[in-house]
Scaffold this active site. Structure first.
Site, PDB file in Angstrom:
ATOM      1  N   GLU A   1     -48.951 -10.360  45.503  1.00 38.17           N
ATOM      2  CA  GLU A   1     -49.065  -9.344  46.552  1.00 38.17           C
ATOM      3  C   GLU A   1     -48.423  -8.041  46.109  1.00 38.17           C
ATOM      4  O   GLU A   1     -47.465  -8.046  45.334  1.00 38.17           O
ATOM      5  CB  GLU A   1     -48.341  -9.818  47.821  1.00 38.17           C
ATOM      6  CG  GLU A   1     -49.167 -10.686  48.717  1.00 38.17           C
ATOM      7  CD  GLU A   1     -50.077  -9.883  49.623  1.00 38.17           C
ATOM      8  OE1 GLU A   1     -50.517  -8.771  49.257  1.00 38.17           O
ATOM      9  OE2 GLU A   1     -50.371 -10.374  50.720  1.00 38.17           O
ATOM     10  N   ASP A   2     -48.950  -6.955  46.625  1.00 36.60           N
ATOM     11  CA  ASP A   2     -48.324  -5.663  46.397  1.00 36.60           C
ATOM     12  C   ASP A   2     -47.089  -5.526  47.264  1.00 36.60           C
ATOM     13  O   ASP A   2     -46.032  -5.131  46.804  1.00 36.60           O
ATOM     14  CB  ASP A   2     -49.314  -4.517  46.665  1.00 36.60           C
ATOM     15  CG  ASP A   2     -50.028  -4.623  48.007  1.00 36.60           C
ATOM     16  OD1 ASP A   2     -49.872  -5.643  48.724  1.00 36.60           O
ATOM     17  OD2 ASP A   2     -50.765  -3.688  48.354  1.00 36.60           O
TER      18      ASP A   2
ATOM     19  N   ASP B   1     -44.844  -6.842  54.287  1.00 38.93           N
ATOM     20  CA  ASP B   1     -44.418  -5.937  55.348  1.00 38.93           C
ATOM     21  C   ASP B   1     -43.963  -6.797  56.535  1.00 38.93           C
ATOM     22  O   ASP B   1     -42.899  -7.398  56.480  1.00 38.93           O
ATOM     23  CB  ASP B   1     -45.591  -5.018  55.706  1.00 38.93           C
ATOM     24  CG  ASP B   1     -45.167  -3.744  56.384  1.00 38.93           C
ATOM     25  OD1 ASP B   1     -44.403  -3.822  57.369  1.00 38.93           O
ATOM     26  OD2 ASP B   1     -45.601  -2.671  55.957  1.00 38.93           O
TER      27      ASP B   1
ATOM     28  N   PHE C   1     -43.470   3.895  55.122  1.00 41.08           N
ATOM     29  CA  PHE C   1     -44.838   3.745  54.648  1.00 41.08           C
ATOM     30  C   PHE C   1     -44.906   4.280  53.221  1.00 41.08           C
ATOM     31  O   PHE C   1     -44.542   5.423  52.963  1.00 41.08           O
ATOM     32  CB  PHE C   1     -45.816   4.506  55.556  1.00 41.08           C
ATOM     33  CG  PHE C   1     -47.239   4.227  55.198  1.00 41.08           C
ATOM     34  CD1 PHE C   1     -47.838   3.025  55.546  1.00 41.08           C
ATOM     35  CD2 PHE C   1     -47.975   5.147  54.479  1.00 41.08           C
ATOM     36  CE1 PHE C   1     -49.149   2.749  55.192  1.00 41.08           C
ATOM     37  CE2 PHE C   1     -49.294   4.876  54.122  1.00 41.08           C
ATOM     38  CZ  PHE C   1     -49.869   3.681  54.485  1.00 41.08           C
TER      39      PHE C   1
ATOM     40  N   ARG D   1     -53.918   4.896  45.564  1.00 40.06           N
ATOM     41  CA  ARG D   1     -53.697   3.610  44.881  1.00 40.06           C
ATOM     42  C   ARG D   1     -53.399   3.785  43.396  1.00 40.06           C
ATOM     43  O   ARG D   1     -52.692   2.988  42.800  1.00 40.06           O
ATOM     44  CB  ARG D   1     -54.942   2.725  44.999  1.00 40.06           C
ATOM     45  CG  ARG D   1     -55.182   2.126  46.344  1.00 40.06           C
ATOM     46  CD  ARG D   1     -56.325   1.099  46.263  1.00 40.06           C
ATOM     47  NE  ARG D   1     -56.880   0.812  47.557  1.00 40.06           N
ATOM     48  CZ  ARG D   1     -56.345  -0.028  48.447  1.00 40.06           C
ATOM     49  NH1 ARG D   1     -55.226  -0.639  48.142  1.00 40.06           N
ATOM     50  NH2 ARG D   1     -56.919  -0.240  49.606  1.00 40.06           N
TER      51      ARG D   1
END
Length: 184
Positions: A103-104, A107, A156, A169
């Site tokens: 996963e990046d 959250d 964010f 990205r």
């Protein structure tokens, strides 16, 4: 693309390209130690995990297969919608496999929790998670993330696979955007 290309849109660089590169080597070393002698399947979560998955796979010394899933819980905004949809499922049967979800970012944890339940229902030998970023203050559900690159503030972020409205990205670092970018 670099920080200078963003002009006023970039607020600050949170994690540099070099920091990401070094952390990827550390994560790969830990994964290699834990999966020595095992057949490993890396499962990347599109689109955000593309950079992490590519760099981690190249840094591994353990042979690994790769597959991709696309799930969605985000719109074009900065908050999760809370609804998870499979947009692209795996091509690989997980029965008896050692699966490492790449996963990046973790959250709230809600989407990842749903994904882990889905994958575990497919009969793998094991399922673990490797996330480059984690926001402990944003987590709404307890998750065991075995490999974590960086814990970051509840802000964010974009870059290194993370986007805002499908942009940013391809930044080689993780940064925050100036408020004017997403407040209008």
């Amino acid at each position: 693309m670099d920080a200078g290309d963003l002009g006023r849109d970039l607020d600050r660089v949170l994690i540099s390209e070099e920091q990401l590169r070094e952390k990827t080597k550390e994560l790969a070393k830990a994964v290699d130690a834990d999966y020595a002698g095992k057949e490993l399947l890396l499962v990347g979560v599109l689109k955000g995990a593309i950079m992490v998955m590519a760099d981690l796979a190249r840094a591994l010394h353990t042979p690994a297969e790769m597959d991709w899933m696309a799930i969605s819980s985000y719109g074009s905004g900065t908050k999760s919608s809370g609804v998870v949809r499979i947009l692209k499922d795996l091509d690989t049967d997980l029965e008896g496999r050692h699966v490492l979800v790449v996963e990046d970012i973790v959250d709230s944890g809600l989407t990842l929790s749903w994904l882990l339940g889905n994958l575990k229902s497919r009969g793998p030998a094991s399922v673990e998670v490797c996330a480059m970023l984690r926001k402990p203050a944003a987590q709404r559900i307890e998750l065991d993330v075995r490999y974590v690159g960086f814990d970051i503030p509840n802000e964010f972020v974009v870059g290194y696979g993370l986007d805002y409205a499908e942009k940013y990205r391809n930044l080689p670092f993780v940064g925050t955007l100036a408020p004017h970018v997403y407040s209008s």
